[in-house]
Design a protein around this motif. Structure first.
Motif, PDB file in Angstrom:
ATOM      1  N   THR A   1      21.157  -5.436  -8.141  1.00 28.09           N
ATOM      2  CA  THR A   1      20.466  -5.278  -6.871  1.00 28.09           C
ATOM      3  C   THR A   1      21.122  -4.134  -6.140  1.00 28.09           C
ATOM      4  O   THR A   1      22.342  -4.017  -6.093  1.00 28.09           O
ATOM      5  CB  THR A   1      20.552  -6.566  -6.021  1.00 28.09           C
ATOM      6  OG1 THR A   1      21.920  -6.891  -5.838  1.00 28.09           O
ATOM      7  CG2 THR A   1      19.824  -7.719  -6.697  1.00 28.09           C
TER       8      THR A   1
ATOM      9  N   SER B   1      21.709  -1.878  -2.698  1.00 23.94           N
ATOM     10  CA  SER B   1      21.641  -1.967  -1.249  1.00 23.94           C
ATOM     11  C   SER B   1      20.759  -0.858  -0.697  1.00 23.94           C
ATOM     12  O   SER B   1      20.302  -0.925   0.424  1.00 23.94           O
ATOM     13  CB  SER B   1      23.044  -1.881  -0.655  1.00 23.94           C
ATOM     14  OG  SER B   1      23.626  -0.646  -1.008  1.00 23.94           O
ATOM     15  N   SER B   2      20.521   0.141  -1.493  1.00 22.61           N
ATOM     16  CA  SER B   2      19.698   1.264  -1.050  1.00 22.61           C
ATOM     17  C   SER B   2      18.246   1.037  -1.440  1.00 22.61           C
ATOM     18  O   SER B   2      17.921   0.833  -2.605  1.00 22.61           O
ATOM     19  CB  SER B   2      20.217   2.555  -1.675  1.00 22.61           C
ATOM     20  OG  SER B   2      19.314   3.600  -1.447  1.00 22.61           O
ATOM     21  N   SER B   3      17.360   1.076  -0.464  1.00 21.67           N
ATOM     22  CA  SER B   3      15.938   0.866  -0.767  1.00 21.67           C
ATOM     23  C   SER B   3      15.366   2.058  -1.533  1.00 21.67           C
ATOM     24  O   SER B   3      14.414   1.897  -2.282  1.00 21.67           O
ATOM     25  CB  SER B   3      15.148   0.626   0.512  1.00 21.67           C
ATOM     26  OG  SER B   3      15.187   1.778   1.325  1.00 21.67           O
ATOM     27  N   THR B   4      15.953   3.245  -1.380  1.00 23.44           N
ATOM     28  CA  THR B   4      15.432   4.403  -2.112  1.00 23.44           C
ATOM     29  C   THR B   4      15.698   4.264  -3.601  1.00 23.44           C
ATOM     30  O   THR B   4      14.869   4.660  -4.401  1.00 23.44           O
ATOM     31  CB  THR B   4      16.037   5.720  -1.588  1.00 23.44           C
ATOM     32  OG1 THR B   4      17.451   5.628  -1.662  1.00 23.44           O
ATOM     33  CG2 THR B   4      15.608   6.016  -0.175  1.00 23.44           C
TER      34      THR B   4
ATOM     35  N   ASN C   1      15.843   1.391  -5.233  1.00 19.89           N
ATOM     36  CA  ASN C   1      14.852   0.420  -5.683  1.00 19.89           C
ATOM     37  C   ASN C   1      13.479   1.059  -5.787  1.00 19.89           C
ATOM     38  O   ASN C   1      12.751   0.800  -6.741  1.00 19.89           O
ATOM     39  CB  ASN C   1      14.787  -0.776  -4.731  1.00 19.89           C
ATOM     40  CG  ASN C   1      15.896  -1.765  -5.002  1.00 19.89           C
ATOM     41  OD1 ASN C   1      16.471  -1.782  -6.081  1.00 19.89           O
ATOM     42  ND2 ASN C   1      16.199  -2.587  -4.013  1.00 19.89           N
ATOM     43  N   ARG C   2      13.121   1.852  -4.821  1.00 17.82           N
ATOM     44  CA  ARG C   2      11.813   2.509  -4.830  1.00 17.82           C
ATOM     45  C   ARG C   2      11.702   3.448  -6.021  1.00 17.82           C
ATOM     46  O   ARG C   2      10.687   3.485  -6.705  1.00 17.82           O
ATOM     47  CB  ARG C   2      11.600   3.255  -3.508  1.00 17.82           C
ATOM     48  CG  ARG C   2      10.189   3.759  -3.335  1.00 17.82           C
ATOM     49  CD  ARG C   2       9.887   4.251  -1.940  1.00 17.82           C
ATOM     50  NE  ARG C   2      10.975   4.960  -1.314  1.00 17.82           N
ATOM     51  CZ  ARG C   2      11.383   4.715  -0.067  1.00 17.82           C
ATOM     52  NH1 ARG C   2      10.820   3.804   0.667  1.00 17.82           N
ATOM     53  NH2 ARG C   2      12.372   5.418   0.443  1.00 17.82           N
TER      54      ARG C   2
END
Length: 180
Positions: free
Chosen positions: A20, A22-25, A27-28
């Motif tokens: 997982t 912590s950075s949404s970028t 994940n995106r």
């Protein structure tokens, strides 16, 4: 090229390894890479005759990129169009909508990474083929001329001298005894 399994299902299993971010970028990016990989896998499966990833070449990647053009949203003027070279044309024209160069470039980058993450050898990566690089360069040049936009590399901005914070200098070393 025989390093990749022949099964069609193996080419669409991009795993996240349970990590997982912590950075949404991140994940995106991973999600987009997985979607792109799945789309390319479907393209290969629907290809006539169906094509395995191990037999895929740069020519097949170019065919895929041309196929994607039909879903593009970027107006690219033909040389005979009166709006050729204008950034903001004053009226509509019948020129085709195409995939933007930046979108294709980013797509190829994600697919290159996904190929290697799924067991492909870097030297056999069809997304890094010379023909693909030349095609992207040709699309970039054509679109920059047709749309009046330059795609030159951005130069790094340098801060003016007065905006650079001055670091405190260390104190001078103590004078040696007997030195004058």
């Amino acid at each position: 090229m025989d390093s990749i399994p022949e099964t069609r299902h193996s080419l669409i299993n991009v795993s996240n390894n349970g990590a997982t971010s912590s950075s949404s970028t991140a994940n995106r990016y991973e999600n987009q890479k997985r979607r792109d990989w799945n789309t390319f896998g479907h393209y290969l499966n629907n290809h006539r005759p169906p094509l395995s990833l191990s037999r895929c070449s740069g020519a097949h990647v170019l065919e895929f990129l041309r196929y994607l053009d039909q879903f593009g949203k970027t107006k690219v003027h033909a040389q005979i169009c009166p709006f050729y070279g204008l950034r903001n044309p004053p009226a509509a024209c019948p020129c085709p909508l195409r995939q933007a160069w930046g979108s294709l470039d980013a797509l190829i980058g994600r697919l290159r990474a996904a190929f290697e993450e799924n067991g492909g050898k870097p030297e056999a990566n069809p997304f890094g083929a010379r023909a693909v690089r030349l095609y992207l360069r040709e699309v970039r040049d054509m679109q920059s001329k047709a749309r009046g936009i330059s795609y030159e590399k951005k130069k790094r901005k340098r801060l003016p001298a007065q905006q650079i914070p001055a670091l405190p200098l260390p104190p001078p070393p103590p004078a040696a005894p007997g030195a004058s």
